[in-house]
Design a protein around this motif. Sequence first.
Motif, short mmCIF file in Angstrom:
data_model
loop_
_atom_site.label_atom_id
_atom_site.label_comp_id
_atom_site.label_asym_id
_atom_site.label_seq_id
_atom_site.Cartn_x
_atom_site.Cartn_y
_atom_site.Cartn_z
N UNK A 164 -22.79 -41.92 52.88
CA UNK A 164 -21.99 -41.86 51.65
C UNK A 164 -21.61 -43.25 51.19
N UNK A 165 -21.09 -44.04 52.12
CA UNK A 165 -20.59 -45.37 51.83
C UNK A 165 -21.36 -46.37 52.67
N UNK A 166 -22.00 -47.31 52.00
CA UNK A 166 -22.92 -48.23 52.65
C UNK A 166 -22.27 -49.60 52.76
N UNK A 200 -27.19 -36.75 45.26
CA UNK A 200 -26.28 -37.47 46.15
C UNK A 200 -25.82 -38.76 45.48
N UNK A 201 -24.58 -39.15 45.76
CA UNK A 201 -23.98 -40.34 45.15
C UNK A 201 -23.44 -41.23 46.27
N UNK A 202 -23.82 -42.50 46.23
CA UNK A 202 -23.52 -43.43 47.33
C UNK A 202 -22.79 -44.65 46.80
N UNK A 203 -21.79 -45.10 47.55
CA UNK A 203 -21.06 -46.33 47.23
C UNK A 203 -21.55 -47.45 48.13
N UNK A 204 -21.84 -48.59 47.54
CA UNK A 204 -22.16 -49.79 48.31
C UNK A 204 -20.96 -50.72 48.22
N UNK A 205 -20.42 -51.12 49.36
CA UNK A 205 -19.19 -51.93 49.36
C UNK A 205 -19.44 -53.25 50.11
N UNK A 219 -15.03 -47.26 42.38
CA UNK A 219 -15.09 -46.55 43.65
C UNK A 219 -14.54 -45.13 43.50
N UNK A 220 -13.43 -44.99 42.80
CA UNK A 220 -12.89 -43.65 42.54
C UNK A 220 -13.87 -42.83 41.70
N UNK A 221 -14.51 -43.48 40.74
CA UNK A 221 -15.55 -42.80 39.96
C UNK A 221 -16.66 -42.30 40.87
N UNK A 222 -17.09 -43.14 41.79
CA UNK A 222 -18.18 -42.77 42.71
C UNK A 222 -17.80 -41.58 43.57
N UNK A 223 -16.58 -41.59 44.10
CA UNK A 223 -16.13 -40.46 44.91
C UNK A 223 -16.11 -39.17 44.09
N UNK A 224 -15.65 -39.28 42.85
CA UNK A 224 -15.60 -38.09 41.99
C UNK A 224 -16.99 -37.60 41.64
N UNK A 225 -17.88 -38.53 41.28
CA UNK A 225 -19.26 -38.14 40.98
C UNK A 225 -19.93 -37.50 42.18
N UNK A 247 -29.30 -47.71 54.29
CA UNK A 247 -28.18 -46.78 54.25
C UNK A 247 -28.48 -45.55 53.43
N UNK A 248 -29.22 -45.74 52.35
CA UNK A 248 -29.62 -44.60 51.52
C UNK A 248 -30.53 -43.66 52.30
#
Length: 246
Positions: free
Chosen positions: A204-206, A164-169, A148-154, A198-199
């Motif tokens: 950002x966060x799905x 665009x970079x999206x996190x699925x949680x 998740x930290x990687x995704x935020x940084x990317x 969501x995409x």
Amino acid sequence: MTRIANGAVVVTGANRGLGRALVTEALRRGAKRVYAGSRQPFDHTDERITPLILDVTDAAQIQAAVESVDSVDVLVNNAGIALLDDLTDRAVIEQHLAVNLFGTWGMTQAFLPLLTESEGSVVNVLSDTAFAALPLVPGYSISKAAAFALTQSLRALSAPLGVSVHAVVPGPIDTEMSRALDAPKASPESVAQAIFDGLDKGEDDIFPDPASQSLAESWRTGPAKALERRYAALIAEATPRREEQA
């Protein structure tokens, strides 16, 4: 614009569970090409699918996958492992990190030039254990928090490239990976649909299922998300956007 329709999509961990559902959903939405990456041969009758033998911990296989792809609009980093452990074996933690963290990093770095050309999207399938560890699978939880930290940084670093970079949680999904977990589970098909919804909305966060949706509003309006935006702004201020570099 995510361009699933008439676009090219790469999905890792595509042979079963959520990965297979993501492949099917991309086809249903009109993808012109779906590159289905898995460690074993992928069996599917749709001619729009190109199977890729792909272990995300193998740099040579990742490079071979890149060379097999003409273009890509969406990269879905779905491949993952979850093993029961009690934090007594370092090798188990390292195994989780190799797949769930470094596999995601390696795939994204390798495909980033193609994604930059298409101004595409990266979708990282994580877990709500990134927010709160599940002690039954602490190694998994650690790796997902790191991813998740990687995704935020990317997200911050790739924005100037037009990517665009999206996190699925998600919460628990009814797949083989979570078979031993005694909890309500969402179907892979419904989660795949919600991920691409969501995409399309540019989230950002799905949060793609009822369990995770209970966290969505508090996360999006909370101080942690505000801090992420504040830190990302530092990168945005220091980095010229793609059109400014041309």
